[in-house]
Design a protein around this motif. Structure first.
Motif, PDB file in Angstrom:
ATOM      1  N   THR A   6      30.563  -5.224  -3.671  1.00 57.33           N
ATOM      2  CA  THR A   6      31.622  -6.165  -3.981  1.00 57.33           C
ATOM      3  C   THR A   6      31.560  -6.461  -5.469  1.00 57.33           C
ATOM      4  N   ARG A   7      32.709  -6.598  -6.085  1.00 59.83           N
ATOM      5  CA  ARG A   7      32.733  -6.862  -7.523  1.00 59.83           C
ATOM      6  C   ARG A   7      32.162  -8.235  -7.875  1.00 59.83           C
ATOM      7  N   LYS A   8      31.975  -9.101  -6.863  1.00 62.52           N
ATOM      8  CA  LYS A   8      31.327 -10.388  -7.125  1.00 62.52           C
ATOM      9  C   LYS A   8      29.891 -10.192  -7.581  1.00 62.52           C
ATOM     10  N   ASN A   9      29.293  -9.051  -7.234  1.00 59.08           N
ATOM     11  CA  ASN A   9      27.919  -8.779  -7.650  1.00 59.08           C
ATOM     12  C   ASN A   9      27.826  -8.315  -9.096  1.00 59.08           C
ATOM     13  N   LEU A  10      28.927  -7.839  -9.653  1.00 59.89           N
ATOM     14  CA  LEU A  10      28.878  -7.202 -10.970  1.00 59.89           C
ATOM     15  C   LEU A  10      28.318  -8.101 -12.067  1.00 59.89           C
ATOM     16  N   PRO A  11      28.756  -9.371 -12.199  1.00 58.92           N
ATOM     17  CA  PRO A  11      28.164 -10.203 -13.261  1.00 58.92           C
ATOM     18  C   PRO A  11      26.651 -10.385 -13.113  1.00 58.92           C
ATOM     19  N   MET A  12      26.168 -10.457 -11.871  1.00 56.81           N
ATOM     20  CA  MET A  12      24.728 -10.610 -11.665  1.00 56.81           C
ATOM     21  C   MET A  12      23.987  -9.340 -12.059  1.00 56.81           C
ATOM     22  N   LEU A  13      24.540  -8.197 -11.687  1.00 57.35           N
ATOM     23  CA  LEU A  13      23.911  -6.933 -12.074  1.00 57.35           C
ATOM     24  C   LEU A  13      23.880  -6.779 -13.593  1.00 57.35           C
ATOM     25  N   GLU A  14      24.972  -7.154 -14.245  1.00 59.89           N
ATOM     26  CA  GLU A  14      25.020  -7.069 -15.705  1.00 59.89           C
ATOM     27  C   GLU A  14      24.003  -8.008 -16.338  1.00 59.89           C
ATOM     28  N   LEU A  15      23.842  -9.200 -15.775  1.00 55.16           N
ATOM     29  CA  LEU A  15      22.876 -10.165 -16.300  1.00 55.16           C
ATOM     30  C   LEU A  15      21.457  -9.630 -16.170  1.00 55.16           C
ATOM     31  N   VAL A  16      21.122  -9.103 -15.004  1.00 54.45           N
ATOM     32  CA  VAL A  16      19.779  -8.545 -14.809  1.00 54.45           C
ATOM     33  C   VAL A  16      19.529  -7.410 -15.793  1.00 54.45           C
ATOM     34  N   ALA A  17      20.532  -6.561 -16.001  1.00 54.05           N
ATOM     35  CA  ALA A  17      20.378  -5.438 -16.928  1.00 54.05           C
ATOM     36  C   ALA A  17      20.179  -5.934 -18.365  1.00 54.05           C
ATOM     37  N   ARG A  18      20.926  -6.945 -18.792  1.00 54.62           N
ATOM     38  CA  ARG A  18      20.774  -7.478 -20.151  1.00 54.62           C
ATOM     39  C   ARG A  18      19.379  -8.030 -20.382  1.00 54.62           C
ATOM     40  N   VAL A  19      18.878  -8.761 -19.410  1.00 57.13           N
ATOM     41  CA  VAL A  19      17.546  -9.359 -19.560  1.00 57.13           C
ATOM     42  C   VAL A  19      16.465  -8.289 -19.566  1.00 57.13           C
ATOM     43  N   CYS A  20      16.533  -7.367 -18.614  1.00 57.20           N
ATOM     44  CA  CYS A  20      15.492  -6.336 -18.515  1.00 57.20           C
ATOM     45  C   CYS A  20      15.502  -5.394 -19.710  1.00 57.20           C
ATOM     46  N   ALA A  21      16.664  -5.243 -20.348  1.00 62.62           N
ATOM     47  CA  ALA A  21      16.740  -4.389 -21.534  1.00 62.62           C
ATOM     48  C   ALA A  21      15.892  -4.945 -22.680  1.00 62.62           C
ATOM     49  N   LYS A  22      15.604  -6.245 -22.639  1.00 60.50           N
ATOM     50  CA  LYS A  22      14.827  -6.893 -23.702  1.00 60.50           C
ATOM     51  C   LYS A  22      13.362  -7.081 -23.315  1.00 60.50           C
ATOM     52  N   LEU A  23      12.964  -6.577 -22.151  1.00 61.33           N
ATOM     53  CA  LEU A  23      11.584  -6.724 -21.675  1.00 61.33           C
ATOM     54  C   LEU A  23      10.935  -5.361 -21.504  1.00 61.33           C
ATOM     55  N   PRO A  24       9.603  -5.315 -21.528  1.00 60.35           N
ATOM     56  CA  PRO A  24       8.900  -4.026 -21.359  1.00 60.35           C
ATOM     57  C   PRO A  24       8.813  -3.620 -19.884  1.00 60.35           C
ATOM     58  N   VAL A  25       9.965  -3.504 -19.235  1.00 60.79           N
ATOM     59  CA  VAL A  25      10.037  -3.135 -17.823  1.00 60.79           C
ATOM     60  C   VAL A  25      11.066  -2.020 -17.657  1.00 60.79           C
ATOM     61  N   GLN A  26      11.008  -1.337 -16.529  1.00 57.18           N
ATOM     62  CA  GLN A  26      12.035  -0.365 -16.176  1.00 57.18           C
ATOM     63  C   GLN A  26      12.834  -0.915 -15.010  1.00 57.18           C
ATOM     64  N   LEU A  27      14.153  -0.866 -15.123  1.00 51.12           N
ATOM     65  CA  LEU A  27      15.039  -1.428 -14.112  1.00 51.12           C
ATOM     66  C   LEU A  27      15.702  -0.334 -13.290  1.00 51.12           C
ATOM     67  N   VAL A  28      15.620  -0.496 -11.961  1.00 52.84           N
ATOM     68  CA  VAL A  28      16.429   0.294 -11.031  1.00 52.84           C
ATOM     69  C   VAL A  28      17.347  -0.688 -10.317  1.00 52.84           C
ATOM     70  N   LEU A  29      18.629  -0.440 -10.347  1.00 51.78           N
ATOM     71  CA  LEU A  29      19.550  -1.339  -9.644  1.00 51.78           C
ATOM     72  C   LEU A  29      20.468  -0.526  -8.741  1.00 51.78           C
ATOM     73  N   THR A  30      20.799  -1.137  -7.626  1.00 55.93           N
ATOM     74  CA  THR A  30      21.729  -0.515  -6.698  1.00 55.93           C
ATOM     75  C   THR A  30      23.030  -1.288  -6.699  1.00 55.93           C
ATOM     76  N   ARG A  31      24.116  -0.551  -6.853  1.00 50.72           N
ATOM     77  CA  ARG A  31      25.428  -1.183  -6.861  1.00 50.72           C
ATOM     78  C   ARG A  31      25.841  -1.615  -5.465  1.00 50.72           C
ATOM     79  N   GLY A  32      25.213  -1.029  -4.432  1.00 52.60           N
ATOM     80  CA  GLY A  32      25.520  -1.396  -3.066  1.00 52.60           C
ATOM     81  C   GLY A  32      26.789  -0.731  -2.590  1.00 52.60           C
ATOM     82  N   LYS A  33      26.635   0.346  -1.847  1.00 55.90           N
ATOM     83  CA  LYS A  33      27.831   1.045  -1.363  1.00 55.90           C
ATOM     84  C   LYS A  33      27.435   1.836  -0.133  1.00 55.90           C
TER      85      LYS A  33
END
Length: 422
Positions: free
Chosen positions: A259-286
């Motif tokens: 659902t597109r309601k998840n998109l802002p949350m996924l973008e937020l998680v990606a922005r934060v993790c991009a600034k941390l020494p971690v690797q992010l795997v995210l699922t868009r859910g489909k």
């Protein structure tokens, strides 16, 4: 050996827990037939189960029509969910009894959201078991309703608060209970007074463990099934394993249905993790349906973004999970000793989050109401404080001790006294 019919909605969050039990019963030599919407056929076939579809309807059209029929004020109050639950009950009661009778089964295994399953079993003279993959929604004033974020407390004020919450739940369930009772009256069955009567009093499998749940009364027919979905025999999906590196892995998922309601949350998680020494795997859910594709490369940093992830194998390597607090995802993370950040949105997710906080294995933030700085603080805290992982490891052992889907299948065999051999 016995022939069991499984009754379940056609959505992955409901299907996977109950089908894992069905798969274990199949391995024991029983015959298993899934009765559901056509969309569930593929998962049933992958597990080697027989399948019988409810009569076809244009489900997407029905949903659009149903939505248009709901008045604006009812939409604001989220009564669309109640309307859709009532429509689902009407469909099950109209189409399922004759179909199940034609199968010649010995017993039913009913996912708790097929609320008419117990009445169908009674009408056909069959024993039945209930499976609660999500939180059990039965009423007990000693603990908060499953849809609330309320903490458990034995204080009088808390019990009074719980009673008010259950009054709202009874109001929500009233038109659904009316559908069931109208059908029962027409088929010569007695009147049901409460939605608790939807549940089996012979065998009730609840996903989770006592150590995670709020205190529950001890009854002989209730069995904690551990992590029902933690079964490597479940259908797997492909993944780019060669892209994983040695950084701590953060896995983010907000459900199997996109659902597109998840998109802002996924973008937020990606922005934060991009600034941390971690690797992010995210699922868009489909899974099985969606509202369109999200383009690759739209997220900050270089996360691995997939439609549907091999969640169990990723959790084997994960340091942290960020999720919506669905009971399947929460149990899977705990089954691998992974602490969490939970952003609950609806249904039983606030109740799951409340239990996770009480168990000390997660930090919780409201869905869609989270700043970048707060999320970064939470991620760093959970990753750096050993207590979160230690408590998650403790629940990992508690979940494993339940025996999972294998022990749940045995419990159903014994409780229903059908073909138990080992």
């Amino acid at each position: 050996m016995a022939h069991y019919a499984i009754l379940s909605p056609p959505f992955a969050g409901h299907l996977v827990p109950i089908l894992m039990i069905g798969h274990r019963l199949l391995q024991k030599g029983h015959r298993i037939t899934l009765v559901s919407d056509e969309r569930a056929r593929s998962m049933s076939m992958l597990l080697g189960l027989e399948f019988k579809a409810l009569p076809a309807v244009a489900s997407s059209t029905i949903r659009r029509i149903s939505w248009r029929r709901i008045r604006p004020i009812e939409r604001v109050l989220r009564l669309s969910m109640r309307h859709n639950q009532r429509q689902a009950a009407i469909r099950w009661m109209a189409d399922a009894p004759g179909l199940i009778a034609s199968l010649g089964v010995d017993a039913l295994i009913v996912e708790q959201y097929v609320v008419g399953g117990g009445s169908i079993a009674e009408y056909l003279g069959l024993p039945f078991a209930t499976v609660s993959g999500s939180l059990d929604f039965q009423e007990n004033p000693a603990y908060p309703p499953s849809y609330t974020p309320w903490a458990y407390s034995d204080a009088l004020a808390s019990r009074l608060r719980n009673q008010l919450g259950y009054r709202a739940m009874r109001w929500f369930m009233a038109p659904i209970l009316s559908v069931i009772n109208d059908w029962r009256r027409r088929h010569g069955l007695g009147f049901l007074h409460h939605h608790n009567e939807f549940f089996s009093r012979s065998a009730h499998i609840v996903q989770g463990c006592a150590e995670f749940d709020f205190p529950q009364p001890l009854v002989t027919w209730r069995h904690y099934g551990g992590c029902l979905t933690c079964d490597q025999s479940r259908p797997q999906v492909n993944f780019v394993w060669d892209r994983l590196d040695d950084r701590p892995l953060v896995f983010a998922s907000f459900g199997t249905l996109y659902t597109r309601k998840n998109l802002p949350m996924l973008e937020l998680v990606a922005r934060v993790c991009a600034k941390l020494p971690v690797q992010l795997v995210l699922t868009r859910g489909k899974w099985n349906e969606g509202e369109g594709d999200l383009p690759n490369g739209m997220f900050d940093g270089d996360p691995i973004a997939v439609d549907f992830a091999p969640q169990l194998r990723l959790l084997e390597r994960a340091a942290l999970m960020v999720s919506h607090g669905g009971n399947n995802s929460t149990m899977e993370a705990l089954a691998y000793g992974v602490p969490q950040i939970i952003c609950p949105r609806s249904a039983d997710q606030p109740g799951v989050a409340a239990r996770a906080v009480r168990a000390g294995v997660a930090l919780v933030h409201p869905f869609g109401n989270l700043s970048e700085s707060r999320l970064r603080y939470s991620i760093e805290r959970v990753l750096n404080e050993d207590a979160f992982r230690q408590r998650a490891q403790g629940l990992k052992h508690s979940l494993a001790a339940t025996g999972g889907s294998q022990a749940s299948a045995t419990f159903i065999e014994r409780a229903l006294q059908l073909g138990f051999t080992r």
